[in-house]
Enzyme design. Sequence first.
Site, PDB file in Angstrom:
ATOM      1  N   HIS A  46      16.475   6.638 -20.248  1.00  0.00           N
ATOM      2  CA  HIS A  46      17.579   5.482 -19.687  1.00  0.00           C
ATOM      3  C   HIS A  46      18.466   6.508 -18.702  1.00  0.00           C
ATOM      4  O   HIS A  46      18.987   5.931 -17.647  1.00  0.00           O
ATOM      5  CB  HIS A  46      18.093   4.825 -20.862  1.00  0.00           C
ATOM      6  CG  HIS A  46      19.265   3.946 -20.236  1.00  0.00           C
ATOM      7  ND1 HIS A  46      18.950   2.639 -19.807  1.00  0.00           N
ATOM      8  CD2 HIS A  46      20.446   4.245 -20.042  1.00  0.00           C
ATOM      9  CE1 HIS A  46      20.239   2.168 -19.291  1.00  0.00           C
ATOM     10  NE2 HIS A  46      21.145   3.239 -19.683  1.00  0.00           N
ATOM     11  N   GLU A  47      19.372   7.587 -19.430  1.00  0.00           N
ATOM     12  CA  GLU A  47      20.153   8.141 -18.475  1.00  0.00           C
ATOM     13  C   GLU A  47      19.516   9.117 -17.284  1.00  0.00           C
ATOM     14  O   GLU A  47      20.409   9.141 -16.322  1.00  0.00           O
ATOM     15  CB  GLU A  47      20.706   9.110 -19.473  1.00  0.00           C
ATOM     16  CG  GLU A  47      21.531   8.994 -20.771  1.00  0.00           C
ATOM     17  CD  GLU A  47      22.477   7.644 -20.579  1.00  0.00           C
ATOM     18  OE1 GLU A  47      23.018   7.753 -19.200  1.00  0.00           O
ATOM     19  OE2 GLU A  47      22.737   7.030 -21.125  1.00  0.00           O
ATOM     20  N   HIS A  95      19.661   6.628 -14.689  1.00  0.00           N
ATOM     21  CA  HIS A  95      21.020   6.576 -13.683  1.00  0.00           C
ATOM     22  C   HIS A  95      20.944   7.824 -12.616  1.00  0.00           C
ATOM     23  O   HIS A  95      21.735   7.450 -11.647  1.00  0.00           O
ATOM     24  CB  HIS A  95      22.031   6.831 -14.820  1.00  0.00           C
ATOM     25  CG  HIS A  95      22.418   5.478 -15.393  1.00  0.00           C
ATOM     26  ND1 HIS A  95      22.479   4.310 -15.053  1.00  0.00           N
ATOM     27  CD2 HIS A  95      22.569   5.445 -16.748  1.00  0.00           C
ATOM     28  CE1 HIS A  95      22.989   3.503 -15.939  1.00  0.00           C
ATOM     29  NE2 HIS A  95      22.813   4.046 -17.002  1.00  0.00           N
ATOM     30  N   HIS A 106      21.442   7.265  -8.883  1.00  0.00           N
ATOM     31  CA  HIS A 106      22.470   8.202  -7.877  1.00  0.00           C
ATOM     32  C   HIS A 106      21.494   8.678  -6.688  1.00  0.00           C
ATOM     33  O   HIS A 106      22.319   8.778  -5.541  1.00  0.00           O
ATOM     34  CB  HIS A 106      22.999   9.228  -8.778  1.00  0.00           C
ATOM     35  CG  HIS A 106      24.117   9.878  -8.124  1.00  0.00           C
ATOM     36  ND1 HIS A 106      24.536  11.178  -8.391  1.00  0.00           N
ATOM     37  CD2 HIS A 106      25.226   9.297  -7.170  1.00  0.00           C
ATOM     38  CE1 HIS A 106      25.538  11.296  -7.876  1.00  0.00           C
ATOM     39  NE2 HIS A 106      25.689  10.458  -6.967  1.00  0.00           N
TER      40      HIS A 106
END
Length: 234
Positions: free
Chosen positions: A102-103, A106, A110
């Site tokens: 999940h991270e 991100h 980006h």
Amino acid sequence: MYYPMYFDPTYMLVIIGVVLCMLASAKMNSTFRRYSNVRSHSGITGREAAERLLKNAGIYDVRVEHVGGNLTDHYDPRSKVLRLSDATYNQMSVAAIGVAAHECGHAIQHARGYVPLQIRGALVPVANFGSTIAWPLIVIGLFMNSGSALFLLNLGILAFSAAVLFQVVTLPVEFNASSRALRILGDTGMLYPDEVRDTRKVLTAAALTYVAGAASAVLQLLRILILTDSRRRD
């Protein structure tokens, strides 16, 4: 009728928001604990999963680091660092791999210039400032009798609305990161289909905490609007 802040029925809106957040947090913690005990077939840790997923996405300028605490995992776009908590970094469970993925979602957002993430980033200083000054302005405005009371109330509402907007914009960012994570985990074969299903449960429970947070913020804003309307009628 105007009710003083120490005794007004709109506190029910606050209570509802608190209960929603508590239920969502309890659901998240219980789901994470359950699947933290399910070891992935790959036997890799959250850190290893994150490093592999970043390389698979063609991202080589993001570091993976350990951060203390439980479920304090986050991606810092300013320093391009993905930080994994004690419950994720060296753990081999499907829950740990799911959170790490999940991270990574991100970090991929980006790198790809995902617009909602950019909007959320731009809102951070405004939302932080708004959440800090909103209630002092509102409290002063509610108890003042001068002509500037309504001005302070409106200014407080505007400030708090910025914080609420941040919470709302966060939702698509989090949902998209989880969607990317689940898709990549399945496509790369890092997790078996049944493990991806288990991971989806973990990430769905995590998403509920953001939904509850946004709902709580909206309820707080509704309460402020009701109090302000009562003050105007007085």
